[in-house]
Design a protein around this motif. Structure first.
Motif, PDB file in Angstrom:
ATOM      1  N   GLU A  95      13.226  -1.771 -11.094  1.00 11.81           N
ATOM      2  CA  GLU A  95      12.228  -2.356 -11.645  1.00 11.81           C
ATOM      3  C   GLU A  95      11.672  -3.518 -10.542  1.00 11.81           C
ATOM      4  N   VAL A  96      12.595  -3.946  -9.917  1.00 10.96           N
ATOM      5  CA  VAL A  96      12.459  -5.070  -8.927  1.00 10.96           C
ATOM      6  C   VAL A  96      11.261  -4.689  -7.601  1.00 10.96           C
ATOM      7  N   LEU A  97      11.033  -3.446  -7.912  1.00  8.46           N
ATOM      8  CA  LEU A  97      10.142  -2.840  -6.819  1.00  8.46           C
ATOM      9  C   LEU A  97       8.744  -2.218  -7.333  1.00  8.46           C
ATOM     10  N   SER A  98       8.509  -2.927  -8.686  1.00  9.71           N
ATOM     11  CA  SER A  98       7.493  -2.312  -9.495  1.00  9.71           C
ATOM     12  C   SER A  98       6.148  -2.813  -8.933  1.00  9.71           C
ATOM     13  N   VAL A  99       5.118  -2.040  -8.838  1.00 11.03           N
ATOM     14  CA  VAL A  99       3.756  -2.554  -8.359  1.00 11.03           C
ATOM     15  C   VAL A  99       2.879  -2.759  -9.579  1.00 11.03           C
ATOM     16  N   SER A 100       2.282  -3.969  -9.437  1.00  4.74           N
ATOM     17  CA  SER A 100       1.384  -4.258 -10.545  1.00  4.74           C
ATOM     18  C   SER A 100       0.119  -5.041  -9.788  1.00  4.74           C
ATOM     19  N   ALA A 101      -1.170  -4.990 -10.096  1.00  6.52           N
ATOM     20  CA  ALA A 101      -2.357  -5.222  -9.474  1.00  6.52           C
ATOM     21  C   ALA A 101      -2.252  -5.165  -7.795  1.00  6.52           C
ATOM     22  N   GLU A 128      -3.973   4.505 -10.350  1.00  7.72           N
ATOM     23  CA  GLU A 128      -3.576   4.515 -11.518  1.00  7.72           C
ATOM     24  C   GLU A 128      -1.735   4.141 -11.622  1.00  7.72           C
ATOM     25  N   GLN A 129      -1.418   4.093 -10.383  1.00  9.98           N
ATOM     26  CA  GLN A 129       0.025   3.613 -10.341  1.00  9.98           C
ATOM     27  C   GLN A 129      -0.058   2.180  -9.854  1.00  9.98           C
ATOM     28  N   GLY A 130      -1.088   1.459  -9.648  1.00 12.77           N
ATOM     29  CA  GLY A 130      -1.118   0.082  -9.681  1.00 12.77           C
ATOM     30  C   GLY A 130      -1.358  -0.402  -8.232  1.00 12.77           C
ATOM     31  N   PHE A 131      -1.810   0.451  -7.146  1.00 10.37           N
ATOM     32  CA  PHE A 131      -2.247   0.082  -6.084  1.00 10.37           C
ATOM     33  C   PHE A 131      -3.334  -0.143  -5.843  1.00 10.37           C
ATOM     34  N   ASP A 132      -3.863  -1.011  -5.075  1.00  8.73           N
ATOM     35  CA  ASP A 132      -5.392  -1.262  -4.688  1.00  8.73           C
ATOM     36  C   ASP A 132      -5.619  -1.068  -3.080  1.00  8.73           C
ATOM     37  N   ALA A 133      -4.584  -0.467  -2.560  1.00  7.68           N
ATOM     38  CA  ALA A 133      -4.827  -0.257  -0.975  1.00  7.68           C
ATOM     39  C   ALA A 133      -3.888   0.901  -0.714  1.00  7.68           C
ATOM     40  N   VAL A 134      -4.357   1.683   0.206  1.00  9.37           N
ATOM     41  CA  VAL A 134      -3.740   3.048   0.624  1.00  9.37           C
ATOM     42  C   VAL A 134      -3.808   3.201   1.943  1.00  9.37           C
ATOM     43  N   LYS A 135      -3.115   4.021   2.530  1.00  7.94           N
ATOM     44  CA  LYS A 135      -3.223   4.477   3.931  1.00  7.94           C
ATOM     45  C   LYS A 135      -3.032   5.934   4.237  1.00  7.94           C
ATOM     46  N   TYR A 167       0.930  -1.364   0.123  1.00 11.49           N
ATOM     47  CA  TYR A 167       0.158   0.038  -0.174  1.00 11.49           C
ATOM     48  C   TYR A 167       0.817   1.302   0.179  1.00 11.49           C
ATOM     49  N   ALA A 168       0.431   2.315  -0.294  1.00  9.60           N
ATOM     50  CA  ALA A 168       1.049   3.708  -0.440  1.00  9.60           C
ATOM     51  C   ALA A 168       0.174   4.677   0.302  1.00  9.60           C
TER      52      ALA A 168
END
Length: 381
Positions: A330-336, A138-145, A118-119
């Protein structure tokens, strides 16, 4: 035999402290000992660390951990354990690199292939949260705080409770899941009201509703709500977590791998939490090394649920964000809503040493803000 020959520290923007360990045979490992607002104190603690472990066999991670924790006589607390955390992460990084495997392999192997993340949205004084949540999607996150409230008085207006619920409702309407961080800003006279007001909106968890200095009140609150109670960024060892597990007062443990003894201790905290059926969600509003360490523990911990990421967090800067010192972002890329298990050796991130050394020439002096109420009295940040 590799022996520790150098321990260097780098205070770099936005508010981080990196640690580099070198051996007499040329092996190098990186860790993160960031302690927000107190980097200089951790750097000072490293003097005793050098006296203890320069010349020590770099492979003996547990022996070094015990040596630093037990033989300083004074144990625990954020400064000493943040120093140990940075050293511990760097030692695991070295061992993984020497063996050519990710740290998660050394912790028993991964139990999952990807980790939910989450972001942050909304800043210290939350505003424009709905638009921020949409951008995170839009960045790929489905959860936030987000912070649940601005600073609050010991007994505040009902309007402050209403505003917190309205903000959460706006974000939930965007379709993302939301964790609510009270940041220890709320005192007992307001805590029950806030939690009750948020219950119908079903946040993922409510974090630091009260500070960990109030274990009895946290236990009372946990008995009165159905919402998962999250806590742990200001707990620095398994002994600090122990009374909360025993009282069944928290549902989500949030140790910080740069504050709570590094990978070694947080792996133990994770296993201890599992024994009490408590979920693991490591705290990490910090840099890439701290995040990589979290992800290694997350990959190998059955009770892990979600990981905090500092990408674009309000504390960071455009030229000093999560990926600014990383050569393989790239190893820390967020997808779905997820980040894949880190497959690289050691912590799995490659640090741009030249960029770190250049940034450390002008070390940051980050301090948290000072807030006062309308009567002039200090408020919790």
């Amino acid at each position: 035999m590799h022996r520790i020959s150098t321990i260097e520290t780098f205070i770099v923007p936005p508010r981080w402290l990196f640690v580099r360990i070198g051996t007499d045979e040329g092996a190098v490992g990186w860790g993160e000992a960031s302690l927000e607002g107190h980097a200089e104190a951790v750097v000072g603690a490293m003097e005793a660390v050098r006296d203890r472990i320069i010349g020590h066999d770099v492979r003996r991670i547990e022996d070094i951990w015990q040596l630093l924790h037990r033989l300083g006589f004074y144990r625990g607390g954020p400064v000493l354990l943040s120093a140990i955390s940075g050293i511990d992460q760097a030692l695991w990084d070295i061992k993984g690199r020497m063996l050519g495997v990710p740290v998660s392999d050394l912790l028993g192997g991964r139990v999952r292939d990807r980790m939910r993340v989450y972001a942050w949205i909304g800043g210290d004084r939350p505003s424009d949260v709905a638009d921020a949540a949409r951008r995170r999607r839009e960045q790929g996150f489905d959860a936030v705080k987000m912070n649940g409230t601005e600073d609050m008085d010991w007994l505040d207006s009902p309007a402050a409770v209403d505003a917190a619920a309205e903000r959460l409702a706006l974000v939930r309407e965007t379709g993302v899941d939301v964790g609510i961080d009270f940041h220890g800003r709320v005192h007992k006279p307001m805590a029950r009201q806030l939690v009750r007001a948020l219950e119908p909106l079903r946040p993922l968890f409510v974090e630091e509703v009260l500070t960990s200095e109030q274990p009895e009140a946290i236990a009372q609150l946990a008995a009165q709500t159905v919402l998962p109670i999250a806590l742990g960024e200001r707990l620095y060892s398994r002994w600090d977590f122990k009374p909360f597990f025993e009282a069944a007062s928290i549902d989500v443990a949030q140790p910080d791998l740069s504050h709570a003894g590094g990978i070694s201790e947080c792996r133990r905290i994770a296993a201890m939490a599992e024994a009490y059926d408590v979920a693991l969600a490591p705290h990490c509003p910090l840099g890439p090394l701290a995040l990589a360490a979290c992800l290694q523990v997350a990959a190998s911990s059955p009770n892990f649920v979600i990981q905090e990421m500092s990408l674009g967090i309000h504390y960071n800067q455009a030229d000093a964000d999560l990926l600014s010192y990383v050569r393989n972002p790239e190893v820390l890329s967020v997808s779905a809503g997820m980040v894949a298990v880190l497959e690289g050796a050691g912590l799995g991130v490659e640090i741009d040493e030249d960029a770190v050394r250049a940034a450390a020439i002008k070390p940051h002096r980050w301090r948290n803000p000072v807030w006062r109420g309308r009567d002039g009295a200090l408020r919790e940040w």
